[in-house]
Design an enzyme around this catalytic site. Sequence first.
Site, PDB file in Angstrom:
ATOM      1  N   ASP A  55       0.880  -1.166   0.000  1.00 40.70           N
ATOM      2  CA  ASP A  55       0.000   0.000   0.000  1.00 40.70           C
ATOM      3  C   ASP A  55       0.916   1.215   0.000  1.00 40.70           C
ATOM      4  O   ASP A  55       2.138   1.075   0.057  1.00 40.70           O
ATOM      5  CB  ASP A  55      -0.917  -0.016   1.235  1.00 40.70           C
ATOM      6  CG  ASP A  55      -2.272   0.641   0.956  1.00 40.70           C
ATOM      7  OD1 ASP A  55      -2.276   1.827   0.591  1.00 40.70           O
ATOM      8  OD2 ASP A  55      -3.312  -0.036   1.105  1.00 40.70           O
ATOM      9  N   ASP A  83       4.302   2.099  -4.304  1.00 37.54           N
ATOM     10  CA  ASP A  83       3.581   3.000  -5.199  1.00 37.54           C
ATOM     11  C   ASP A  83       3.654   2.384  -6.586  1.00 37.54           C
ATOM     12  O   ASP A  83       4.734   2.317  -7.185  1.00 37.54           O
ATOM     13  CB  ASP A  83       4.249   4.377  -5.168  1.00 37.54           C
ATOM     14  CG  ASP A  83       3.603   5.383  -6.109  1.00 37.54           C
ATOM     15  OD1 ASP A  83       2.742   4.984  -6.933  1.00 37.54           O
ATOM     16  OD2 ASP A  83       3.969   6.571  -6.044  1.00 37.54           O
ATOM     17  N   VAL A  84       2.517   1.920  -7.106  1.00 42.83           N
ATOM     18  CA  VAL A  84       2.536   1.184  -8.372  1.00 42.83           C
ATOM     19  C   VAL A  84       2.869   2.064  -9.569  1.00 42.83           C
ATOM     20  O   VAL A  84       3.057   1.554 -10.680  1.00 42.83           O
ATOM     21  CB  VAL A  84       1.203   0.446  -8.618  1.00 42.83           C
ATOM     22  CG1 VAL A  84       0.978  -0.639  -7.577  1.00 42.83           C
ATOM     23  CG2 VAL A  84       0.021   1.417  -8.682  1.00 42.83           C
ATOM     24  N   ASN A 109      -4.914  -4.791  -7.229  1.00 47.27           N
ATOM     25  CA  ASN A 109      -6.099  -4.126  -6.694  1.00 47.27           C
ATOM     26  C   ASN A 109      -5.964  -2.606  -6.659  1.00 47.27           C
ATOM     27  O   ASN A 109      -6.955  -1.904  -6.485  1.00 47.27           O
ATOM     28  CB  ASN A 109      -6.364  -4.658  -5.272  1.00 47.27           C
ATOM     29  CG  ASN A 109      -7.528  -3.986  -4.605  1.00 47.27           C
ATOM     30  OD1 ASN A 109      -8.663  -4.101  -5.052  1.00 47.27           O
ATOM     31  ND2 ASN A 109      -7.263  -3.264  -3.528  1.00 47.27           N
ATOM     32  N   TYR A 175     -11.645   7.431 -14.847  1.00 47.48           N
ATOM     33  CA  TYR A 175     -11.718   6.127 -14.179  1.00 47.48           C
ATOM     34  C   TYR A 175     -12.265   5.061 -15.127  1.00 47.48           C
ATOM     35  O   TYR A 175     -11.752   3.935 -15.178  1.00 47.48           O
ATOM     36  CB  TYR A 175     -12.601   6.254 -12.941  1.00 47.48           C
ATOM     37  CG  TYR A 175     -12.609   5.045 -12.046  1.00 47.48           C
ATOM     38  CD1 TYR A 175     -11.471   4.642 -11.352  1.00 47.48           C
ATOM     39  CD2 TYR A 175     -13.782   4.312 -11.860  1.00 47.48           C
ATOM     40  CE1 TYR A 175     -11.489   3.543 -10.518  1.00 47.48           C
ATOM     41  CE2 TYR A 175     -13.805   3.200 -11.019  1.00 47.48           C
ATOM     42  CZ  TYR A 175     -12.660   2.825 -10.345  1.00 47.48           C
ATOM     43  OH  TYR A 175     -12.684   1.731  -9.511  1.00 47.48           O
ATOM     44  N   LYS A 179     -10.312   1.696 -16.296  1.00 50.07           N
ATOM     45  CA  LYS A 179     -10.834   0.355 -16.022  1.00 50.07           C
ATOM     46  C   LYS A 179     -11.135  -0.405 -17.314  1.00 50.07           C
ATOM     47  O   LYS A 179     -10.938  -1.630 -17.369  1.00 50.07           O
ATOM     48  CB  LYS A 179     -12.079   0.448 -15.141  1.00 50.07           C
ATOM     49  CG  LYS A 179     -11.782   0.873 -13.708  1.00 50.07           C
ATOM     50  CD  LYS A 179     -10.836  -0.098 -12.998  1.00 50.07           C
ATOM     51  CE  LYS A 179     -10.716   0.191 -11.509  1.00 50.07           C
ATOM     52  NZ  LYS A 179      -9.811  -0.747 -10.815  1.00 50.07           N
ATOM     53  N   ALA A 208     -19.168  -1.949  -3.810  1.00 51.35           N
ATOM     54  CA  ALA A 208     -18.730  -2.697  -2.627  1.00 51.35           C
ATOM     55  C   ALA A 208     -18.643  -1.731  -1.457  1.00 51.35           C
ATOM     56  O   ALA A 208     -17.993  -0.687  -1.551  1.00 51.35           O
ATOM     57  CB  ALA A 208     -17.387  -3.368  -2.873  1.00 51.35           C
TER      58      ALA A 208
END
Length: 267
Positions: A55, A83-84, A109, A175, A179, A208
């Site tokens: 994370d 950090d991706v 994720n 977004y 996605k 969710a």
Amino acid sequence: MTATRPEQPTPAYVPPHDLLRDKVVAVTAGAGAGIGAAVVRRVLEEGAKAVVFSDTHERRLAEAEAALAEEFGADRVRQLVCDVTQESDVQAMLDVADELGGVDVMINNAGLGGTTSVLEMTDEQWLKVLDITLNGAFRCVRGAGQRMVANGTRGVIVNNASVIGWRAQEGQAHYAAAKAGVMALTRCSALDLAPHGIRVNAVSPSLAMHPFLEKVTSPELLHELKQREAFGRAAEPWEIANVMVFLASDYSSYLTGEVVSVSSQHA
């Protein structure tokens, strides 16, 4: 006037079935209260040898590691800041997995959303969402895939997409584009990795529920979103995690390049 859709009760938590026995699993964005945290817990319950979760929040990582280590054993839990958007961070996460025997399952994720009309959206807003959500997934698919090929591992990669990648929603251009890109990345990388026995799939959740969502979303909007769902309620994060675990397990051994909708949204 549209009738109110009744909220169906949340089902009982599904007991584990040892689906990931002896697997080393890496999970990005796994220290919060949402899907990532739920999948970290679920893979441990399903018998994973170890989970490496990352994370960008150092305090949350330490708290999550301490709690999970007490419950599942310190030898099965490793965490690190990742950090991706930084290739070096992604490689560091995979290095930790190598120390534990090498990554068998990579669960991507990490993502970033926001609500802004395309008329006001800045380049910075657009690029930040795409860099974390799409480019970050790419870096992890590439990195995990390279490690699996080098190790001769018939591994699995599971990406987190969203129904917004299929369905239009105002204020979500960045977004949704990210996605939808994750979905395309899933399909194409699955073909690239299939000759090595590596599978790549994705889940596509709708709504969710978790504490952070409740903090940043008005009760009126949450009610409206729930009314789009056939069950009249949001999914619990563990319900999404269950499908990710299924995709990571041998129960889905002939499934690759697919995006599984984990949603009760009605037509």
